[in-house]
Design a protein around this motif. Structure first.
Motif, PDB file in Angstrom:
ATOM      1  N   TYR A   1       0.828  -1.197   0.000  1.00  0.00           N
ATOM      2  CA  TYR A   1       0.000   0.000   0.000  1.00  0.00           C
ATOM      3  C   TYR A   1       0.868   1.256   0.000  1.00  0.00           C
ATOM      4  N   ILE A   2       2.007   1.185   0.683  1.00  0.00           N
ATOM      5  CA  ILE A   2       2.954   2.297   0.648  1.00  0.00           C
ATOM      6  C   ILE A   2       3.449   2.517  -0.777  1.00  0.00           C
ATOM      7  N   PHE A   3       3.754   1.421  -1.464  1.00  0.00           N
ATOM      8  CA  PHE A   3       4.221   1.523  -2.855  1.00  0.00           C
ATOM      9  C   PHE A   3       3.149   2.145  -3.746  1.00  0.00           C
ATOM     10  N   SER A   4       1.891   1.808  -3.495  1.00  0.00           N
ATOM     11  CA  SER A   4       0.800   2.311  -4.331  1.00  0.00           C
ATOM     12  C   SER A   4       0.531   3.793  -4.105  1.00  0.00           C
TER      13      SER A   4
ATOM     14  N   ILE B   1      -3.279  11.516 -18.741  1.00  0.00           N
ATOM     15  CA  ILE B   1      -2.619  10.224 -18.504  1.00  0.00           C
ATOM     16  C   ILE B   1      -2.022  10.182 -17.101  1.00  0.00           C
ATOM     17  N   LEU B   2      -1.337  11.258 -16.718  1.00  0.00           N
ATOM     18  CA  LEU B   2      -0.728  11.308 -15.397  1.00  0.00           C
ATOM     19  C   LEU B   2      -1.780  11.254 -14.296  1.00  0.00           C
ATOM     20  N   THR B   3      -2.905  11.919 -14.507  1.00  0.00           N
ATOM     21  CA  THR B   3      -3.985  11.917 -13.518  1.00  0.00           C
ATOM     22  C   THR B   3      -4.554  10.521 -13.313  1.00  0.00           C
ATOM     23  N   VAL B   4      -4.771   9.802 -14.409  1.00  0.00           N
ATOM     24  CA  VAL B   4      -5.302   8.437 -14.309  1.00  0.00           C
ATOM     25  C   VAL B   4      -4.347   7.538 -13.527  1.00  0.00           C
ATOM     26  N   ILE B   5      -3.059   7.617 -13.833  1.00  0.00           N
ATOM     27  CA  ILE B   5      -2.067   6.769 -13.159  1.00  0.00           C
ATOM     28  C   ILE B   5      -2.019   7.064 -11.667  1.00  0.00           C
ATOM     29  N   LEU B   6      -1.940   8.337 -11.309  1.00  0.00           N
ATOM     30  CA  LEU B   6      -1.871   8.711  -9.892  1.00  0.00           C
ATOM     31  C   LEU B   6      -3.169   8.378  -9.161  1.00  0.00           C
ATOM     32  N   SER B   7      -4.301   8.560  -9.817  1.00  0.00           N
ATOM     33  CA  SER B   7      -5.595   8.365  -9.167  1.00  0.00           C
ATOM     34  C   SER B   7      -5.878   6.898  -8.877  1.00  0.00           C
ATOM     35  N   ILE B   8      -5.618   6.042  -9.854  1.00  0.00           N
ATOM     36  CA  ILE B   8      -5.974   4.629  -9.684  1.00  0.00           C
ATOM     37  C   ILE B   8      -5.116   3.970  -8.613  1.00  0.00           C
ATOM     38  N   THR B   9      -3.847   4.360  -8.521  1.00  0.00           N
ATOM     39  CA  THR B   9      -2.961   3.750  -7.520  1.00  0.00           C
ATOM     40  C   THR B   9      -3.225   4.310  -6.130  1.00  0.00           C
ATOM     41  N   SER B  10      -3.382   5.617  -6.017  1.00  0.00           N
ATOM     42  CA  SER B  10      -3.592   6.223  -4.692  1.00  0.00           C
ATOM     43  C   SER B  10      -4.955   5.853  -4.128  1.00  0.00           C
ATOM     44  N   ALA B  11      -5.992   5.825  -4.963  1.00  0.00           N
ATOM     45  CA  ALA B  11      -7.324   5.457  -4.483  1.00  0.00           C
ATOM     46  C   ALA B  11      -7.352   4.015  -3.998  1.00  0.00           C
ATOM     47  N   TYR B  12      -6.624   3.142  -4.670  1.00  0.00           N
ATOM     48  CA  TYR B  12      -6.531   1.740  -4.235  1.00  0.00           C
ATOM     49  C   TYR B  12      -5.935   1.652  -2.835  1.00  0.00           C
ATOM     50  N   ALA B  13      -4.846   2.379  -2.618  1.00  0.00           N
ATOM     51  CA  ALA B  13      -4.185   2.334  -1.305  1.00  0.00           C
ATOM     52  C   ALA B  13      -5.048   2.958  -0.221  1.00  0.00           C
ATOM     53  N   VAL B  14      -5.675   4.104  -0.512  1.00  0.00           N
ATOM     54  CA  VAL B  14      -6.501   4.777   0.492  1.00  0.00           C
ATOM     55  C   VAL B  14      -7.702   3.924   0.867  1.00  0.00           C
ATOM     56  N   ASN B  15      -8.279   3.230  -0.108  1.00  0.00           N
ATOM     57  CA  ASN B  15      -9.399   2.339   0.180  1.00  0.00           C
ATOM     58  C   ASN B  15      -9.004   1.219   1.129  1.00  0.00           C
ATOM     59  N   LYS B  16      -7.748   0.770   1.042  1.00  0.00           N
ATOM     60  CA  LYS B  16      -7.269  -0.285   1.929  1.00  0.00           C
ATOM     61  C   LYS B  16      -6.866   0.268   3.302  1.00  0.00           C
ATOM     62  N   ILE B  17      -6.281   1.450   3.304  1.00  0.00           N
ATOM     63  CA  ILE B  17      -5.783   2.027   4.548  1.00  0.00           C
ATOM     64  C   ILE B  17      -6.914   2.515   5.442  1.00  0.00           C
ATOM     65  N   LYS B  18      -7.996   3.046   4.827  1.00  0.00           N
ATOM     66  CA  LYS B  18      -9.155   3.545   5.565  1.00  0.00           C
ATOM     67  C   LYS B  18      -8.783   4.712   6.484  1.00  0.00           C
ATOM     68  N   SER B  19      -8.052   5.671   5.938  1.00  0.00           N
ATOM     69  CA  SER B  19      -7.653   6.837   6.729  1.00  0.00           C
ATOM     70  C   SER B  19      -8.180   8.103   6.074  1.00  0.00           C
ATOM     71  N   ALA B  20      -8.892   8.938   6.862  1.00  0.00           N
ATOM     72  CA  ALA B  20      -9.481  10.162   6.317  1.00  0.00           C
ATOM     73  C   ALA B  20      -8.430  11.207   5.980  1.00  0.00           C
ATOM     74  N   ILE B  21      -7.223  11.101   6.528  1.00  0.00           N
ATOM     75  CA  ILE B  21      -6.201  12.121   6.309  1.00  0.00           C
ATOM     76  C   ILE B  21      -5.799  12.200   4.850  1.00  0.00           C
ATOM     77  N   PHE B  22      -5.771  11.041   4.161  1.00  0.00           N
ATOM     78  CA  PHE B  22      -5.399  11.057   2.752  1.00  0.00           C
ATOM     79  C   PHE B  22      -6.514  11.646   1.892  1.00  0.00           C
ATOM     80  N   ASP B  23      -7.770  11.457   2.318  1.00  0.00           N
ATOM     81  CA  ASP B  23      -8.877  12.133   1.643  1.00  0.00           C
ATOM     82  C   ASP B  23      -8.675  13.635   1.660  1.00  0.00           C
ATOM     83  N   ILE B  24      -8.285  14.150   2.802  1.00  0.00           N
ATOM     84  CA  ILE B  24      -8.085  15.594   2.950  1.00  0.00           C
ATOM     85  C   ILE B  24      -6.916  16.063   2.095  1.00  0.00           C
ATOM     86  N   ILE B  25      -5.787  15.339   2.155  1.00  0.00           N
ATOM     87  CA  ILE B  25      -4.584  15.762   1.437  1.00  0.00           C
ATOM     88  C   ILE B  25      -4.813  15.745  -0.069  1.00  0.00           C
TER      89      ILE B  25
END
Length: 526
Positions: A5-8, A345-369
Motif C-alpha cells: 500500500y505504501i508503494f501504491s 494520462i498522469l492523472t489516471v495513473i496517480l488516481s488509480i494507484t492512490s485510491a486503491y491504497a486509500v481504500n485499503k488504509i481507511k484513513s481520512a487524512i489522505f482524503d483531505i490531502i
C-alpha cells in the motif's frame, strides 16, 4: 500499513508534496507576515456569501444531474450518446467562452428572450447580474459531475437487489430509495463534495454573470493579486478557503464511512425510458443545450448581415489573428492537446494507484490531502510556482502539466475511490490464488472492471486542462499558446467573432471526442 500500500500511494504522495504543497508553503513563507487579519469583517462577509451561493449552486447542480445519471446509467433511449456528450460540454469549455454563450442565450436580447419568451408570452427572463444567475451559471457548469460520477456507478449497479425488492412487493420508487440509493451513496457523496468545492471556487461565472456586486473568495483573491497587489490579503483568504474545504472533506470522509460500502457483482441492465425523462430532456435541452448551440452558432454567423459565414474561421487560420494571441491558432491547438493529454494520462495513473491504497488504509487524512488542492485558487498555485523559481529553475511549459494534474487529480481520486469501494475483491483474490501477479491482475482484471472510472477520469482531466485559464494566464508564455488563453486574448482585443469561432471549434471537437468515449462508459443495448 503494508508495504504494497505504501508503494501504491507513494507516487501520488510525492507528486502532491512537490508540485502542490511545496509551492504553497514557499509562497506563504515568502509573503506572509505576523499580525494576521484572516478573520476580519470583510473576509467573513465574503466567506458567508461564497458558502451560501455554493450551497444553492450545489443543490441545483445535483437536482439537474441525478435524473440524467439515472437515464444514462440505467435506461436505453435514442440519441443517448449525443445527450451524454452535449451535457458534458459545459464542464469542458474555457470559462470565458461558455460564460458568454450563457449570456448570449439568457441575456436581455438573447435567443431565449428574443425568440421564445417575448414573442409568445411578452415577458423576459433576466437572471444575469443576480444571485439566481450565479447559481444557474454554476449549475450549468457543474451538473455533469453528478451525471458522470453517479451515472457511472448506476451503470455498474447489480439489478438483483432491486428485483428481489420488487418480488417482495416494493414499488420501483421504494426499491430505489431503500435498496439502490444506499448502495450509490458513496458515489453521491463524492459528486456532492466535488460539486460544492467547484461552486465554492467559481471564478468566471461570478465575475461575468454575477457582476461587480458579488464578490466570492476566488474573485477577491484574484483582485488582491492583480489589482490591489496585496499578497497578504490573498493569503488570508486562501487560509480561510483551505480551512473550510479541508473541514468539509474531513466530514465527507466520515460520512462515507458511516454510509458503508456494499460488495456486489458487476452487472448491467437497461430499463425502458420513463415518461418523466421526456420532461427532463426538454428542460435540459433549453437550459444546457441552448447556450452551447448559441455559442457554436455565433462562430459561424454574421449578425450584421444575418448570413452563414466562414469569415471568422478564415481569420483564425490565415494568420491575421496571430499578433493578438502571440502565436498561431494551430500552435495553440497543438500545445493544448499535448498539455491536456499528458495531464490526463498522469492523472489516471496517480488516481488509480492512490485510491486503491486509500481504500485499503481507511484513513481520512489522505482524503483531505488528495482533495485539498480544490481549495487552492489556481492563481495562488501559479504564484507559488513563480515564488519557487527563486530556488528551482522552473519555466513555462514545464510548470503547466503539473498544475493541470494537481487541479484534476481530486476528481480522479474520488472517482476511483468510489470504484475501488465497489470492486469485487473475490475476483481479484481468485486470480491471485491461480498465480496471477500484480501486473496481470491490474491489466486483465482491475482495469477492465474499472473501465468506466478510467474513461471518466481521463476525459474530465483532459477537459479541465483544455479549459483552465487563470493559472495559465499567470505563467503564460506566447511560445506555448493554449486555446483558452487565445480565446481570452481575442475577446479582450475586441475580436469577438473570431473568439467565438475558436470556441465553436473547441466545442465541436469536445463533443466528438466525448461522443466516442462515452460508448464504453454508458453501454447501450440496441
Amino acid at each position: 500499513m503494508k508495504s504494497r500500500y505504501i508503494f501504491s500511494i507513494l507516487p501520488a504522495a510525492i507528486f502532491t508534496a512537490v508540485f502542490y504543497l511545496l509551492p504553497i508553503i514557499v509562497l506563504f513563507a515568502y509573503t506572509y507576515k505576523t499580525g494576521s487579519s484572516v478573520f476580519n469583517s470583510l473576509n467573513l462577509r465574503i466567506l458567508k456569501f461564497t458558502s451560501y451561493q455554493a450551497f444553492l449552486s450545489t443543490l441545483m447542480s445535483f437536482a439537474m444531474g441525478l435524473p440524467g445519471a439515472y437515464l444514462l446509467g440505467r435506461t436505453r433511449f435514442r440519441f443517448k450518446g449525443i445527450f451524454a456528450a452535449l451535457s458534458t460540454v459545459p464542464f469542458v469549455m474555457p470559462s470565458i467562452s461558455m460564460t458568454l454563450g450563457f449570456i448570449s442565450f439568457f441575456g436581455h436580447n438573447g435567443i431565449f428572450n428574443s425568440y421564445f419568451l417575448w414573442p409568445i408570452f411578452h415577458v423576459r427572463f433576466e437572471p444575469l447580474f443576480t444571485l439566481l444567475g450565479v447559481v444557474m451559471g454554476n449549475a450549468f457548469y457543474n451538473f455533469p459531475l453528478t451525471m458522470m460520477i453517479v451515472g457511472s456507478a448506476i451503470s455498474n449497479l447489480d439489478p438483483l437487489y432491486a428485483e428481489a425488492a420488487r418480488i417482495d412487493g416494493a414499488s420501483k420508487f421504494k426499491s430505489f430509495l431503500f435498496i439502490e440509493l444506499p448502495i450509490l451513496l458513496p458515489s453521491i457523496l463524492s459528486a456532492l463534495i466535488l460539486t460544492f468545492i467547484y461552486c465554492f471556487t467559481s471564478f468566471a461565472v461570478v465575475l461575468v454573470i454575477g457582476g461587480a456586486q458579488f464578490s466570492t473568495i476566488e474573485v477577491q483573491i484574484y483582485m488582491y493579486l492583480t489589482t490591489i497587489i496585496d499578497f497578504k490579503g490573498a493569503i488570508d483568504l486562501t487560509i480561510l478557503q483551505i480551512a473550510l474545504i479541508g473541514s468539509i472533506v474531513f466530514i465527507f470522509g466520515i460520512l462515507r464511512k458511516i454510509a458503508g460500502i456494499f460488495s456486489q457483482e458487476i452487472s448491467r441492465s437497461n430499463f425502458k425510458f420513463p415518461l418523466w425523462g421526456i420532461l427532463y430532456l426538454a428542460g435540459i435541452s433549453i437550459f444546457v443545450f441552448g447556450p452551447i448551440i448559441s455559442q457554436v452558432f455565433a462562430g459561424f454567423w454574421n449578425f450584421q448581415n444575418s448570413t452563414f459565414t466562414l469569415e471568422w474561421i478564415d481569420h483564425l487560420f490565415s494568420g491575421r489573428m496571430n499578433p493578438y494571441i502571440g502565436n498561431s491558432v494551430i500552435a495553440a491547438i497543438l500545445w493544448t492537446g499535448i498539455f491536456s493529454l499528458s495531464s490526463a494520462i498522469l492523472t489516471v495513473i496517480l488516481s488509480i494507484t492512490s485510491a486503491y491504497a486509500v481504500n485499503k488504509i481507511k484513513s481520512a487524512i489522505f482524503d483531505i490531502i488528495f482533495t485539498s488542492s480544490l481549495a487552492i485558487s489556481p492563481v495562488i498555485l501559479a504564484f507559488g510556482y513563480l515564488a519557487l523559481q527563486n530556488w528551482i529553475p522552473l519555466n513555462f511549459p514545464s510548470e503547466i502539466i503539473p498544475i493541470y494534474t494537481i487541479l484534476s487529480f481530486p476528481i480522479g481520486f474520488q472517482t476511483f475511490l468510489s470504484g475501488w469501494q465497489r470492486f469485487p475483491e473475490e475476483i481479484d483474490e481468485a486470480a491471485s490464488v491461480d498465480g496471477a501477479n500484480w501486473f496481470q491482475r491490474l491489466t486483465l482484471i482491475r482495469i477492465p472492471i474499472l473501465k468506466p472510472q478510467v474513461i471518466s477520469t481521463f476525459f474530465f482531466a483532459f477537459a479541465i486542462s483544455m479549459g483552465e485559464m487563470s493559472a495559465t494566464m499567470v505563467l503564460y508564455n506566447p511560445q506555448f499558446p493554449t486555446i483558452s488563453i487565445s480565446a481570452y486574448r481575442l475577446f479582450s482585443s475586441m475580436h469577438v467573432p473570431e473568439a467565438q469561432a475558436l470556441g465553436s471549434i473547441l466545442t465541436i471537437a469536445t463533443f466528438v471526442v466525448f461522443y466516442i468515449l462515452e460508448k464504453p462508459l454508458f453501454r447501450e443495448e440496441q
